[in-house]
Design an enzyme around this catalytic site. Structure first.
Site, PDB file in Angstrom:
ATOM      1  N   ASN A 144       2.411   7.723   6.925  1.00  0.00           N
ATOM      2  CA  ASN A 144       1.333   6.871   5.611  1.00  0.00           C
ATOM      3  C   ASN A 144       0.476   5.857   5.729  1.00  0.00           C
ATOM      4  O   ASN A 144       0.353   5.252   4.741  1.00  0.00           O
ATOM      5  CB  ASN A 144       1.873   6.947   4.303  1.00  0.00           C
ATOM      6  CG  ASN A 144       3.183   8.281   4.417  1.00  0.00           C
ATOM      7  OD1 ASN A 144       3.164   9.806   4.321  1.00  0.00           O
ATOM      8  ND2 ASN A 144       3.958   8.123   3.603  1.00  0.00           N
ATOM      9  N   ARG A 190       0.673  -1.265   0.065  1.00  0.00           N
ATOM     10  CA  ARG A 190      -0.104  -0.095  -0.126  1.00  0.00           C
ATOM     11  C   ARG A 190       1.426   1.108  -0.180  1.00  0.00           C
ATOM     12  O   ARG A 190       2.006   1.538   0.566  1.00  0.00           O
ATOM     13  CB  ARG A 190      -0.945  -0.181   0.830  1.00  0.00           C
ATOM     14  CG  ARG A 190      -0.345  -0.868   2.586  1.00  0.00           C
ATOM     15  CD  ARG A 190      -1.314   0.047   3.566  1.00  0.00           C
ATOM     16  NE  ARG A 190      -0.602  -0.150   4.619  1.00  0.00           N
ATOM     17  CZ  ARG A 190      -0.480  -1.149   5.593  1.00  0.00           C
ATOM     18  NH1 ARG A 190      -0.494  -2.307   5.212  1.00  0.00           N
ATOM     19  NH2 ARG A 190       0.129  -0.868   6.911  1.00  0.00           N
ATOM     20  N   ARG A 199       1.611  -4.277   3.364  1.00  0.00           N
ATOM     21  CA  ARG A 199       2.538  -2.909   3.817  1.00  0.00           C
ATOM     22  C   ARG A 199       3.357  -1.854   3.846  1.00  0.00           C
ATOM     23  O   ARG A 199       3.094  -1.861   2.576  1.00  0.00           O
ATOM     24  CB  ARG A 199       3.291  -4.077   3.883  1.00  0.00           C
ATOM     25  CG  ARG A 199       4.819  -3.147   4.578  1.00  0.00           C
ATOM     26  CD  ARG A 199       6.112  -4.545   5.185  1.00  0.00           C
ATOM     27  NE  ARG A 199       7.602  -3.300   5.799  1.00  0.00           N
ATOM     28  CZ  ARG A 199       8.656  -3.670   6.272  1.00  0.00           C
ATOM     29  NH1 ARG A 199       8.905  -5.238   6.104  1.00  0.00           N
ATOM     30  NH2 ARG A 199       9.850  -3.292   6.253  1.00  0.00           N
ATOM     31  N   HIS A 200       3.690  -1.140   3.865  1.00  0.00           N
ATOM     32  CA  HIS A 200       3.946  -0.124   3.041  1.00  0.00           C
ATOM     33  C   HIS A 200       5.452  -0.422   3.157  1.00  0.00           C
ATOM     34  O   HIS A 200       6.768  -0.501   3.065  1.00  0.00           O
ATOM     35  CB  HIS A 200       3.674   1.357   3.609  1.00  0.00           C
ATOM     36  CG  HIS A 200       2.842   1.920   4.265  1.00  0.00           C
ATOM     37  ND1 HIS A 200       2.195   2.270   3.280  1.00  0.00           N
ATOM     38  CD2 HIS A 200       1.659   1.697   5.487  1.00  0.00           C
ATOM     39  CE1 HIS A 200       0.940   3.280   3.451  1.00  0.00           C
ATOM     40  NE2 HIS A 200       0.991   2.856   5.294  1.00  0.00           N
ATOM     41  N   VAL A 201       5.711  -0.555   1.438  1.00  0.00           N
ATOM     42  CA  VAL A 201       6.862  -0.890   1.324  1.00  0.00           C
ATOM     43  C   VAL A 201       6.999  -0.911  -0.519  1.00  0.00           C
ATOM     44  O   VAL A 201       6.236  -1.392  -1.382  1.00  0.00           O
ATOM     45  CB  VAL A 201       7.376  -2.660   1.811  1.00  0.00           C
ATOM     46  CG1 VAL A 201       6.345  -3.772   0.730  1.00  0.00           C
ATOM     47  CG2 VAL A 201       8.658  -3.617   1.534  1.00  0.00           C
TER      48      VAL A 201
END
Length: 405
Positions: free
Chosen positions: A399, A105, A163-165
């Protein structure tokens, strides 16, 4: 004379008849004697073919690290403990649909909304949802990439990991590539949401922004966004505003440098590895397409999203004190984000094309900031200030929450 000739011929024929019979009988015996030879050649050929098949099967056994499945099934039937000792537990059955989904995401692009929906859907449809709490580490070392990809692959299927990745290339490390999904939004709207969220939070709590950015001083917290943009503060300049493309470009260092290379790599990864990349401005259509493409995960998602109880939760994630910069500031920002907008327009076109293929009527919405008003300025701003690497932690940590457009 004729009579003598006739009698001579008859006598000759009578003399030759036993010889012909004897010769004919000899031929029969010779044919019978050849039958065992023919049979032996066939048997020899059959044996050689059997040996060849055996050798081929043995080679196949060695290359694949085990015997054919039927032999394993027989062995399991005859002795389960011996099979488990040699091979471990049996592999899970392959599901007839994408059973490994990754949602890497993008910050401030509706991820909070989708995660809430996924929690409700996971309970309803009984799939494994793993939502990482790591918000401030999108770039990984090679060792960290391998560890994360192995951990993801070991999640019981069907699963959805989020996950933010930045994009992870599983096939590069010979790991089965999952199906990717994602959502992006208008780059300037995303930037504004992040800018004000870091300073003032959202409606979930008046003090949550103080918890997320405790080290921010008041002069930075109340910095006018027009000053930040026009005076080229690091937070409002490249590479900080080059934010969306790296999520799709990947972990290569060049993916963080604004330019054509990162843009084209991001487009290529979208076309090759993403089942769907939607746009937040048309979120309901995104959810409807996800329901069509991944029904075992998203069936009923639109009815949940429109329910009064969910609307009440979603309204708490709106950023407070957000306002629009001046036209001059927007023009400067648009110029700095030109690659981001080229990628956004590419994704929007691809999304509308998929809606058309599925049979959904595409209602194109004009961009939030029309390019006709965001023409390149004659104004030339100086080079961005040096980055403070510690800033990334606070910026990316912010974020994980939804901001509706």
């Amino acid at each position: 004379m004729m009579k003598n000739f006739s009698s001579s011929s008859l006598q000759s024929n009578n003399n030759q008849t036993p010889n012909h019979v004897r010769e004919r009988n000899n031929r029969k015996y010779s044919l019978l004697s050849a039958l065992p030879l023919r049979f032996s050649l066939r048997g020899y050929g059959f044996c050689m073919a059997t040996l060849f098949l055996f050798c081929f099967a043995s080679l196949f056994y060695q290359l694949n690290g085990g015997p054919p499945k039927i032999l394993l099934d027989i062995r399991r039937y005859l002795g389960e403990s011996t099979f488990l000792d040699d091979h471990g537990p049996p592999a899970p059955n392959v599901l007839p649909f994408p059973s490994q989904v990754v949602y890497n995401r993008v910050g401030k692009c509706g991820s909070r909304t989708v995660v809430i929906l996924l929690r409700l859907l996971a309970e309803k449809h009984q799939f494994n949802l793993v939502s990482s709490d790591i918000h401030n580490k999108t770039r990984l070392t090679k060792h960290e990439q391998v560890d994360l990809m192995k951990n993801i692959s070991n999640i019981p299927q069907p699963f959805l990991y989020t996950r933010h990745v930045h994009f992870l290339n599983f096939t590069r490390f010979r790991i089965e590539q999952p199906v990717y999904i994602n959502i992006i939004r208008d780059p300037i709207n995303r930037f504004l949401s992040n800018y004000f969220f870091r300073r003032f939070g959202d409606w979930r709590g008046e003090q949550n922004h103080l918890i997320r950015t405790p080290g921010m001083k008041d002069d930075e917290r109340y910095l006018d966004i027009n000053v930040c943009i026009l005076e080229n503060y690091p937070e409002c300049s490249n590479p900080r505003v080059f934010y969306i493309i790296p999520y799709f470009c990947g972990q290569h260092p060049q993916c963080r440098e604004p330019g054509v290379w990162a843009l084209e790599r991001a487009k290529q990864n979208v076309q090759e590895n993403y089942l769907l990349v939607g746009i937040l401005e048309e979120l309901e259509d995104v959810l409807l397409l996800l329901e069509r493409l991944l029904p075992h995960y998203f069936t009923g998602v639109l009815s949940i999203y429109k329910s009064p109880d969910y609307k009440k939760m979603g309204n708490m994630t709106g950023t407070v004190r957000k306002h629009t910069p001046t036209l001059e500031a927007l023009q400067v920002l648009y110029h700095r984000m030109r690659y981001e907008y080229e990628f956004y327009n590419f994704i929007r076109d691809q999304f509308h094309l998929m809606k058309k293929k599925i049979g959904l009527k595409s209602v194109s919405q004009p961009p939030a900031h029309s390019p006709t008003f965001l023409r390149e300025l004659a104004l030339r701003t100086p080079e961005p200030l040096d980055e403070d690497e510690e800033f990334d932690t606070d910026l990316e940590d912010a974020n994980s929450w939804l901001v509706h457009p």
